[in-house]
Design an enzyme around this catalytic site. Sequence first.
Site, PDB file in Angstrom:
ATOM      1  CE1 TYR A  61     -40.878  32.259 -59.630  1.00  0.00           C
ATOM      2  CE2 TYR A  61     -39.345  34.016 -59.129  1.00  0.00           C
ATOM      3  CZ  TYR A  61     -40.279  33.456 -59.963  1.00  0.00           C
ATOM      4  OH  TYR A  61     -40.621  34.095 -61.132  1.00  0.00           O
ATOM      5  CB  SER A  62     -37.525  27.716 -53.366  1.00  0.00           C
ATOM      6  OG  SER A  62     -36.733  27.112 -54.364  1.00  0.00           O
TER       7      SER A  62
END
Length: 326
Positions: A61-62
């Site tokens: 995630y990111s």
Amino acid sequence: MEYVKLGNTGLDVSRLCLGGMSFGDPEKWIHPWVLDEEHSRLIIKRALELGINFFDTANVYSNGISEEIMGRALKDYANRDEIAIATKLYFPTHEGPNAVGLSRKAIMSEIDKSLERLGTDYVDLYIIHRWDYNTPIEETMEALHDVVKAGKARYIGASAMYAWQFLKANHVAEKNGWTKFVSMQNHLNLLYREEEREMLPLCKEEKIGVTPYSPLASGRLTRDWSETTKRSETDKSQKSKYGATEDTDRVIVERVAEIAKKRGVPCVQIALAWLLQKEPVTAPVIGATKLYHIEDPVAALSIHLTPEEVAFLEEPYVPHLIVGPL
């Protein structure tokens, strides 16, 4: 807030889990709607105030920024002994060889990177994000067992796979005396119920905790069909999951709205109330970019649908193509 055991373990988790895919850097992630750290911390703090003690993120995630944000916020706002942190691995976080999958090399490397970003000595739940078709399951399960024995994870879980794969993995672990999966994070909501065929009965029989992702169908179950949001307009993943079934899904969304209007509550509460009554669901993973995205789901815990309402919501459903296991 209600608290339950995670599957057949002694771990107490809130009946709602806050997911971390919404936290990160829109410049460094495929989803331009994610929140920066300042706004992410507001969501995390509010979740804690409402009694949520279960937090889920992933190394991808990111590209790790979600873990960093969540780790710093939880360190500032929470007592580590009272919360449960989950993170995941499988998808690539860098380019080149050994960037993807569940090899022993990947697992041993990624757990240390995740712990560093989260700022903790251990995670409560370490989850494989997908099934790795290119690595023997024996290699994966032994490596995960070693992660647990090293004290870097308390439990292990799995996500988004076929029931036969999940059962095979736990059989391999049991046969060799290794740590078994205690949870399944699968795709489940009123618009996608294919998990009711095999995975949910398996989890109920084996006392596996179920923590569904996309419990609100990426927001489609929370608003009028004609309304759009920044996420609905830009989220390619949402379109791939629900774009092909819009005609039949629309009827279900309208029925959610009908019951919500009669009860005088937001649609999100009806959609979640349906999911929370579905056995053996433990804690749906809720994504949030606004404070009410947390507050409304918590209020859903007090709503109990009648059998007639459940039947009304479920009746229009038609079989969908499998989305999740890849």
